[in-house]
Design a protein around this motif. Structure first.
Motif, mmCIF file in Angstrom:
data_model
loop_
_atom_site.group_PDB
_atom_site.id
_atom_site.type_symbol
_atom_site.label_atom_id
_atom_site.label_comp_id
_atom_site.label_asym_id
_atom_site.label_seq_id
_atom_site.Cartn_x
_atom_site.Cartn_y
_atom_site.Cartn_z
ATOM 1 N N ILE A 153 0.867 -1.173 0.000
ATOM 2 C CA ILE A 153 0.000 0.000 0.000
ATOM 3 C C ILE A 153 0.907 1.227 0.000
ATOM 4 O O ILE A 153 2.099 1.138 0.305
ATOM 5 C CB ILE A 153 -0.981 0.034 1.193
ATOM 6 N N TYR A 154 0.338 2.337 -0.353
ATOM 7 C CA TYR A 154 1.105 3.577 -0.455
ATOM 8 C C TYR A 154 0.482 4.613 0.475
ATOM 9 O O TYR A 154 -0.727 4.810 0.488
ATOM 10 C CB TYR A 154 1.132 4.061 -1.906
ATOM 11 N N TYR A 155 1.338 5.231 1.249
ATOM 12 C CA TYR A 155 0.949 6.201 2.263
ATOM 13 C C TYR A 155 1.502 7.554 1.833
ATOM 14 O O TYR A 155 2.722 7.744 1.777
ATOM 15 C CB TYR A 155 1.519 5.757 3.612
ATOM 16 N N ALA A 156 0.608 8.486 1.477
ATOM 17 C CA ALA A 156 1.007 9.832 1.070
ATOM 18 C C ALA A 156 0.727 10.782 2.229
ATOM 19 O O ALA A 156 -0.298 10.661 2.912
ATOM 20 C CB ALA A 156 0.235 10.267 -0.168
ATOM 21 N N HIS A 157 1.635 11.731 2.458
ATOM 22 C CA HIS A 157 1.411 12.674 3.549
ATOM 23 C C HIS A 157 2.074 14.014 3.258
ATOM 24 O O HIS A 157 3.037 14.097 2.508
ATOM 25 C CB HIS A 157 1.878 12.099 4.886
ATOM 26 N N SER A 169 1.155 21.031 6.812
ATOM 27 C CA SER A 169 1.031 22.475 6.699
ATOM 28 C C SER A 169 1.386 23.072 8.064
ATOM 29 O O SER A 169 1.697 22.334 9.001
ATOM 30 C CB SER A 169 -0.390 22.881 6.285
ATOM 31 N N ARG A 170 1.286 24.358 8.172
ATOM 32 C CA ARG A 170 1.602 25.011 9.444
ATOM 33 C C ARG A 170 0.656 24.535 10.549
ATOM 34 O O ARG A 170 1.054 24.416 11.704
ATOM 35 C CB ARG A 170 1.482 26.520 9.254
ATOM 36 N N ASN A 171 -0.602 24.253 10.185
ATOM 37 C CA ASN A 171 -1.609 23.935 11.191
ATOM 38 C C ASN A 171 -2.162 22.511 11.154
ATOM 39 O O ASN A 171 -2.832 22.100 12.099
ATOM 40 C CB ASN A 171 -2.790 24.901 11.041
ATOM 41 N N PHE A 172 -1.919 21.792 10.073
ATOM 42 C CA PHE A 172 -2.520 20.469 9.917
ATOM 43 C C PHE A 172 -1.521 19.494 9.306
ATOM 44 O O PHE A 172 -0.588 19.899 8.619
ATOM 45 C CB PHE A 172 -3.736 20.529 8.974
ATOM 46 N N SER A 173 -1.782 18.217 9.536
ATOM 47 C CA SER A 173 -1.081 17.180 8.789
ATOM 48 C C SER A 173 -2.146 16.426 7.994
ATOM 49 O O SER A 173 -3.274 16.255 8.450
ATOM 50 C CB SER A 173 -0.299 16.244 9.709
ATOM 51 N N PHE A 174 -1.792 16.021 6.791
ATOM 52 C CA PHE A 174 -2.717 15.357 5.880
ATOM 53 C C PHE A 174 -2.131 14.009 5.485
ATOM 54 O O PHE A 174 -0.932 13.912 5.217
ATOM 55 C CB PHE A 174 -2.935 16.208 4.624
ATOM 56 N N GLN A 175 -2.974 12.976 5.463
ATOM 57 C CA GLN A 175 -2.534 11.637 5.097
ATOM 58 C C GLN A 175 -3.557 11.002 4.163
ATOM 59 O O GLN A 175 -4.748 11.273 4.285
ATOM 60 C CB GLN A 175 -2.391 10.727 6.325
ATOM 61 N N ALA A 176 -3.069 10.160 3.271
ATOM 62 C CA ALA A 176 -3.945 9.400 2.384
ATOM 63 C C ALA A 176 -3.285 8.062 2.097
ATOM 64 O O ALA A 176 -2.056 7.955 2.066
ATOM 65 C CB ALA A 176 -4.191 10.160 1.080
ATOM 66 N N ILE A 177 -4.104 7.058 1.863
ATOM 67 C CA ILE A 177 -3.605 5.713 1.574
ATOM 68 C C ILE A 177 -4.214 5.251 0.261
ATOM 69 O O ILE A 177 -5.391 5.494 -0.010
ATOM 70 C CB ILE A 177 -3.967 4.750 2.718
ATOM 71 N N TYR A 225 0.691 4.109 -6.050
ATOM 72 C CA TYR A 225 1.307 5.413 -5.813
ATOM 73 C C TYR A 225 0.366 6.523 -6.280
ATOM 74 O O TYR A 225 0.092 7.475 -5.547
ATOM 75 C CB TYR A 225 2.641 5.464 -6.571
ATOM 76 N N ASN A 226 -0.137 6.392 -7.503
ATOM 77 C CA ASN A 226 -1.006 7.429 -8.071
ATOM 78 C C ASN A 226 -2.311 7.575 -7.297
ATOM 79 O O ASN A 226 -2.825 8.686 -7.159
ATOM 80 C CB ASN A 226 -1.276 7.151 -9.547
ATOM 81 N N GLU A 250 6.057 3.488 0.423
ATOM 82 C CA GLU A 250 5.526 2.166 0.097
ATOM 83 C C GLU A 250 5.585 1.323 1.364
ATOM 84 O O GLU A 250 6.625 1.228 2.007
ATOM 85 C CB GLU A 250 6.370 1.518 -0.997
ATOM 86 N N ILE A 251 4.461 0.733 1.717
ATOM 87 C CA ILE A 251 4.381 -0.104 2.912
ATOM 88 C C ILE A 251 3.964 -1.506 2.481
ATOM 89 O O ILE A 251 3.064 -1.661 1.659
ATOM 90 C CB ILE A 251 3.360 0.476 3.912
ATOM 91 N N LYS A 252 4.629 -2.499 3.016
ATOM 92 C CA LYS A 252 4.338 -3.890 2.669
ATOM 93 C C LYS A 252 3.728 -4.583 3.872
ATOM 94 O O LYS A 252 4.200 -4.424 4.994
ATOM 95 C CB LYS A 252 5.615 -4.605 2.247
ATOM 96 N N SER A 253 2.681 -5.385 3.628
ATOM 97 C CA SER A 253 2.091 -6.143 4.726
ATOM 98 C C SER A 253 3.110 -7.150 5.249
ATOM 99 O O SER A 253 3.946 -7.656 4.502
ATOM 100 C CB SER A 253 0.824 -6.860 4.258
ATOM 101 N N GLY A 254 3.047 -7.391 6.524
ATOM 102 C CA GLY A 254 3.959 -8.353 7.131
ATOM 103 C C GLY A 254 5.355 -7.814 7.369
ATOM 104 O O GLY A 254 6.277 -8.561 7.670
ATOM 105 N N GLU A 255 5.523 -6.512 7.260
ATOM 106 C CA GLU A 255 6.847 -5.898 7.419
ATOM 107 C C GLU A 255 6.822 -4.986 8.642
ATOM 108 O O GLU A 255 5.885 -4.219 8.839
ATOM 109 C CB GLU A 255 7.170 -5.089 6.161
#
Length: 77
Positions: free
Chosen positions: A4-8, A11-19, A23-24, A58-63
């Protein structure tokens, strides 16, 4: 093993994450969320493009990771 892919971004006031499963997809999901945030806060739709450093991991299951890197067993001497 599943990847899976973890995008983050921060900003000055917030952190944003998406999975995403690619990659795209992770980048696209993060952009969609940043645009939704802009709408909620009455910002320009592409407000993040001038400052945002977007990182994708990039994150791999079982790792297991330590400080973002896979833990490798040392060979016995």
């Amino acid at each position: 093993m599943v990847k899976i892919y973890y995008a983050h971004a921060e900003s000055r006031n917030f952190s944003f994450q998406a999975i995403g499963s690619t990659y795209n997809e992770a980048i696209g999901t993060l952009h969609k969320g940043l645009k939704a945030h802009a709408k909620q806060y009455n910002l320009e739709p592409k407000w993040f493009e001038s400052w945002a450093d977007i990182y994708v991991e990039e994150i791999k299951s079982g790792e297991c990771l330590r400080d973002g890197e896979q833990i490798k067993l040392m060979e016995a001497v």
